[in-house]
Design a protein around this motif. Structure first.
Motif, PDB file in Angstrom:
ATOM      1  N   GLY A  48      10.128   6.882  -4.818  1.00 18.32           N
ATOM      2  CA  GLY A  48      10.350   7.972  -3.881  1.00 18.32           C
ATOM      3  C   GLY A  48      11.473   7.692  -2.911  1.00 18.32           C
ATOM      4  N   SER A  49      11.290   8.176  -1.701  1.00 15.54           N
ATOM      5  CA  SER A  49      12.316   8.077  -0.669  1.00 15.54           C
ATOM      6  C   SER A  49      11.842   7.199   0.483  1.00 15.54           C
ATOM      7  CB  SER A  49      12.637   9.473  -0.122  1.00 15.54           C
ATOM      8  OG  SER A  49      11.491   9.998   0.544  1.00 15.54           O
ATOM      9  N   ALA A  50      12.776   6.824   1.335  1.00  9.52           N
ATOM     10  CA  ALA A  50      12.413   6.052   2.525  1.00  9.52           C
ATOM     11  C   ALA A  50      11.469   6.859   3.412  1.00  9.52           C
ATOM     12  CB  ALA A  50      13.670   5.657   3.293  1.00  9.52           C
ATOM     13  N   ASP A  51      11.692   8.168   3.487  1.00 10.02           N
ATOM     14  CA  ASP A  51      10.815   9.004   4.312  1.00 10.02           C
ATOM     15  C   ASP A  51       9.395   9.026   3.754  1.00 10.02           C
ATOM     16  OD1 ASP A  51      12.777   9.652   6.149  1.00 10.02           O
ATOM     17  OD2 ASP A  51      13.376  11.482   5.103  1.00 10.02           O
ATOM     18  N   ALA A  52       9.259   9.112   2.415  1.00 10.16           N
ATOM     19  CA  ALA A  52       7.920   9.113   1.809  1.00 10.16           C
ATOM     20  C   ALA A  52       7.217   7.788   2.061  1.00 10.16           C
ATOM     21  CB  ALA A  52       8.031   9.386   0.311  1.00 10.16           C
ATOM     22  N   LEU A  53       7.943   6.695   1.944  1.00 11.21           N
ATOM     23  CA  LEU A  53       7.344   5.382   2.218  1.00 11.21           C
ATOM     24  C   LEU A  53       6.951   5.254   3.679  1.00 11.21           C
ATOM     25  CD1 LEU A  53       9.698   3.124   0.068  1.00 11.21           C
ATOM     26  CD2 LEU A  53       7.234   3.437  -0.287  1.00 11.21           C
ATOM     27  N   MET A  54       7.784   5.759   4.585  1.00 12.19           N
ATOM     28  CA  MET A  54       7.459   5.686   6.005  1.00 12.19           C
ATOM     29  C   MET A  54       6.239   6.537   6.338  1.00 12.19           C
ATOM     30  SD  MET A  54       9.293   3.447   7.465  1.00 12.19           S
ATOM     31  CE  MET A  54       8.765   3.811   9.145  1.00 12.19           C
ATOM     32  N   THR A  55       6.097   7.686   5.680  1.00  9.02           N
ATOM     33  CA  THR A  55       4.904   8.508   5.898  1.00  9.02           C
ATOM     34  C   THR A  55       3.657   7.725   5.517  1.00  9.02           C
ATOM     35  OG1 THR A  55       6.093  10.575   5.545  1.00  9.02           O
ATOM     36  CG2 THR A  55       3.717  10.625   5.217  1.00  9.02           C
ATOM     37  N   ALA A  56       3.709   7.011   4.386  1.00  5.61           N
ATOM     38  CA  ALA A  56       2.564   6.201   3.961  1.00  5.61           C
ATOM     39  C   ALA A  56       2.323   5.044   4.928  1.00  5.61           C
ATOM     40  CB  ALA A  56       2.789   5.683   2.541  1.00  5.61           C
ATOM     41  N   ILE A  57       3.383   4.411   5.388  1.00  2.00           N
ATOM     42  CA  ILE A  57       3.244   3.268   6.294  1.00  2.00           C
ATOM     43  C   ILE A  57       2.614   3.690   7.616  1.00  2.00           C
ATOM     44  CG2 ILE A  57       4.619   1.723   7.772  1.00  2.00           C
ATOM     45  CD1 ILE A  57       6.419   1.242   5.309  1.00  2.00           C
ATOM     46  N   THR A  58       2.952   4.866   8.118  1.00  2.00           N
ATOM     47  CA  THR A  58       2.397   5.294   9.403  1.00  2.00           C
ATOM     48  C   THR A  58       0.922   5.672   9.304  1.00  2.00           C
ATOM     49  OG1 THR A  58       3.206   7.551   9.035  1.00  2.00           O
ATOM     50  CG2 THR A  58       4.606   6.062  10.316  1.00  2.00           C
ATOM     51  N   HIS A  84       0.827  -1.203   0.000  1.00  9.04           N
ATOM     52  CA  HIS A  84       0.000   0.000   0.000  1.00  9.04           C
ATOM     53  C   HIS A  84       0.866   1.260   0.000  1.00  9.04           C
ATOM     54  CE1 HIS A  84      -3.893  -2.013   1.734  1.00  9.04           C
ATOM     55  NE2 HIS A  84      -3.656  -2.304   0.469  1.00  9.04           N
ATOM     56  N   ALA A  85       1.984   1.219   0.710  1.00  5.48           N
ATOM     57  CA  ALA A  85       2.884   2.377   0.720  1.00  5.48           C
ATOM     58  C   ALA A  85       3.468   2.615  -0.675  1.00  5.48           C
ATOM     59  CB  ALA A  85       4.003   2.168   1.740  1.00  5.48           C
ATOM     60  N   LEU A  86       3.815   1.555  -1.361  1.00  2.71           N
ATOM     61  CA  LEU A  86       4.336   1.686  -2.724  1.00  2.71           C
ATOM     62  C   LEU A  86       3.275   2.250  -3.662  1.00  2.71           C
ATOM     63  CD1 LEU A  86       6.308  -1.671  -2.955  1.00  2.71           C
ATOM     64  CD2 LEU A  86       7.293   0.616  -2.794  1.00  2.71           C
ATOM     65  N   GLU A  87       2.025   1.806  -3.488  1.00  4.50           N
ATOM     66  CA  GLU A  87       0.940   2.365  -4.303  1.00  4.50           C
ATOM     67  C   GLU A  87       0.769   3.856  -4.036  1.00  4.50           C
ATOM     68  OE1 GLU A  87      -2.729  -0.192  -5.135  1.00  4.50           O
ATOM     69  OE2 GLU A  87      -1.970  -1.044  -3.259  1.00  4.50           O
ATOM     70  N   ALA A  88       0.848   4.228  -2.770  1.00  2.89           N
ATOM     71  CA  ALA A  88       0.639   5.632  -2.409  1.00  2.89           C
ATOM     72  C   ALA A  88       1.716   6.527  -3.013  1.00  2.89           C
ATOM     73  CB  ALA A  88       0.611   5.792  -0.885  1.00  2.89           C
ATOM     74  N   VAL A  89       2.984   6.113  -2.901  1.00  2.00           N
ATOM     75  CA  VAL A  89       4.055   6.988  -3.390  1.00  2.00           C
ATOM     76  C   VAL A  89       4.126   7.017  -4.911  1.00  2.00           C
ATOM     77  CG1 VAL A  89       5.429   6.719  -1.293  1.00  2.00           C
ATOM     78  CG2 VAL A  89       5.863   5.202  -3.249  1.00  2.00           C
ATOM     79  N   THR A  90       3.500   6.049  -5.570  1.00  2.00           N
ATOM     80  CA  THR A  90       3.434   6.088  -7.034  1.00  2.00           C
ATOM     81  C   THR A  90       2.125   6.712  -7.517  1.00  2.00           C
ATOM     82  OG1 THR A  90       2.627   3.785  -7.046  1.00  2.00           O
ATOM     83  CG2 THR A  90       4.978   4.126  -7.411  1.00  2.00           C
TER      84      THR A  90
END
Length: 382
Positions: A319-329, A254-260
């Motif tokens: 994106g970046s690790a920070d962008a993925l972490m934002t989506a994960i949280t 889901h985080a990968l979907e969000a950042v794309t």
């Protein structure tokens, strides 16, 4: 023609059946009329499915004497939005369906989620029927009553639990899917083996070509997947415990979907899940929970099928690790800020891990992003 396979979903007064087999679309009128005689139907579908299959469904409903109208939306994840949801609700109300009538979700996972959520709230709740037309929807999203739409903050963050009254999984319609769409759905099939059925995963390693080809092996794989999900849903309908296992690979995916940007040209849901399941197994190995052979085996099978298994295979990157972490949280499984992941001790040995260290996740993702693009194996294709 062989009789359809029937899988019960046992939920007391809300119990229903999943029928699996070829030719069920032509029988939909008879089956729905038996469920709700003289009901009026409001069909929600997308333009792709309507062009391919709506005439067959409409003819079946006409033969059964069921009045019906159709609400059509554009295909793709972008339709799981507040804007489209509002329009679908208004259009459904305009058909003048009453609480005793039925909404029919006729399409893939997007349509099932969107139409099911509309049915949950129109007139404070209407019955609905799922007629899933993608492999992903037949084995996963049409079963269990999760409905919803996306927020700008993340996927499926607005919705409701609302069980269907019937699921009709016509396996013959899967022949109209592109190879990419079918492979994406296969990721959810493999998930059931990885959660708690090592024997099924082994069977898929041997028989995946037969599943792709269609026929009895495909129907068996769908039925096994549905039985697995139905059993979990019956024990934990609203995801207070065990049902979270069904999210294996989904927190990363889901985080990968969000950042794309939910751009299906770059990544579709099942592809995100495939990469996410590999990441979940690799992260488990990183934590010493399973051997390194476990993620290698998972990645090898998914890659053999034709699915992406690395972040670097996503066109345009992630994106970046920070962008993925934002989506994960923003994930629904976060509890009071603590991260919850589905991790594993081996093939078929997944478990719910509470309070995962965010710093460890971020470091892990930064390493995976540093691997760079993998031009040899892009996720896009026919």
């Amino acid at each position: 023609m062989t009789s359809p396979i029937t899988v019960p979903v046992v939920l007391g007064e809300r119990s229903y059946e999943i029928s699996i087999g070829p030719g069920l679309l032509a029988e939909a009128g008879t089956r729905i009329a038996a469920l709700a005689p003289q009901a009026r139907l409001a069909i929600v579908t997308d333009t792709n499915v309507a062009g391919l299959h709506l005439a067959t469904l409409a003819e079946s409903l006409d033969r059964a004497g069921l009045a019906h109208q159709t609400v059509t939306v554009e295909p793709g994840e972008a339709s799981k939005s507040f804007t489209t949801f509002a329009r679908v609700c208004e259009d459904l109300i305009a058909t003048r369906v009453e609480r005793g009538d039925l909404v029919v979700a006729f399409g893939g996972g997007v349509i099932g989620d969107l139409a099911g959520f509309a049915a949950a709230v129109i007139r404070r709740g209407m019955r609905f029927v799922q007629i899933p037309t993608s492999l992903l929807a037949q084995v996963d999203s049409s079963v269990g009553g999760k409905t919803g739409i996306n927020s700008r903050h993340g996927k499926n963050l607005v919705g409701a639990f609302h069980q269907p009254s019937l699921v009709l999984a016509d396996t013959s319609v899967l022949d109209t899917l592109s190879k990419r769409e079918f492979r994406a759905g296969y990721a959810e099939v493999a998930k059931y083996g990885l959660i708690n059925d090592a024997a099924f995963f082994g069977w898929l390693e041997r028989r995946w070509r037969d599943v792709m080809a269609g026929g009895a092996a495909r129907e068996e794989a769908i039925a096994i997947s549905c039985r697995s999900k139905a059993g979990i849903v019956a024990r934990d309908e609203t995801e207070t415990g065990e049902r979270a296992l069904l999210n294996l690979g989904h927190t990363f995916g889901h985080a990968l979907e969000a950042v794309t940007g939910y751009d299906s040209r770059r990544l579709v849901h099942g592809e995100g899940v495939a990469i996410g399941m590999v990441l979940a197994h690799e992260f488990s190995a990183r934590l010493g929970l399973c051997s390194q052979e476990t993620p290698s085996r998972v990645a090898a099978h998914l890659a053999e099928v034709g699915l992406p298994t690395r972040i670097g295979q996503i066109p345009g990157g992630a994106g970046s690790a920070d962008a993925l972490m934002t989506a994960i949280t923003q994930d629904k499984k976060v509890k009071r800020g603590r991260l919850t992941f589905i991790l594993t001790r081996g093939i078929g040995e997944s478990f719910i891990a509470d309070d995962v260290d965010p710093a460890a996740v971020r470091h892990f993702l930064a390493e995976k992003l540093a691997d760079g693009p993998d031009a040899a194996a892009p996720v896009t294709g026919p």
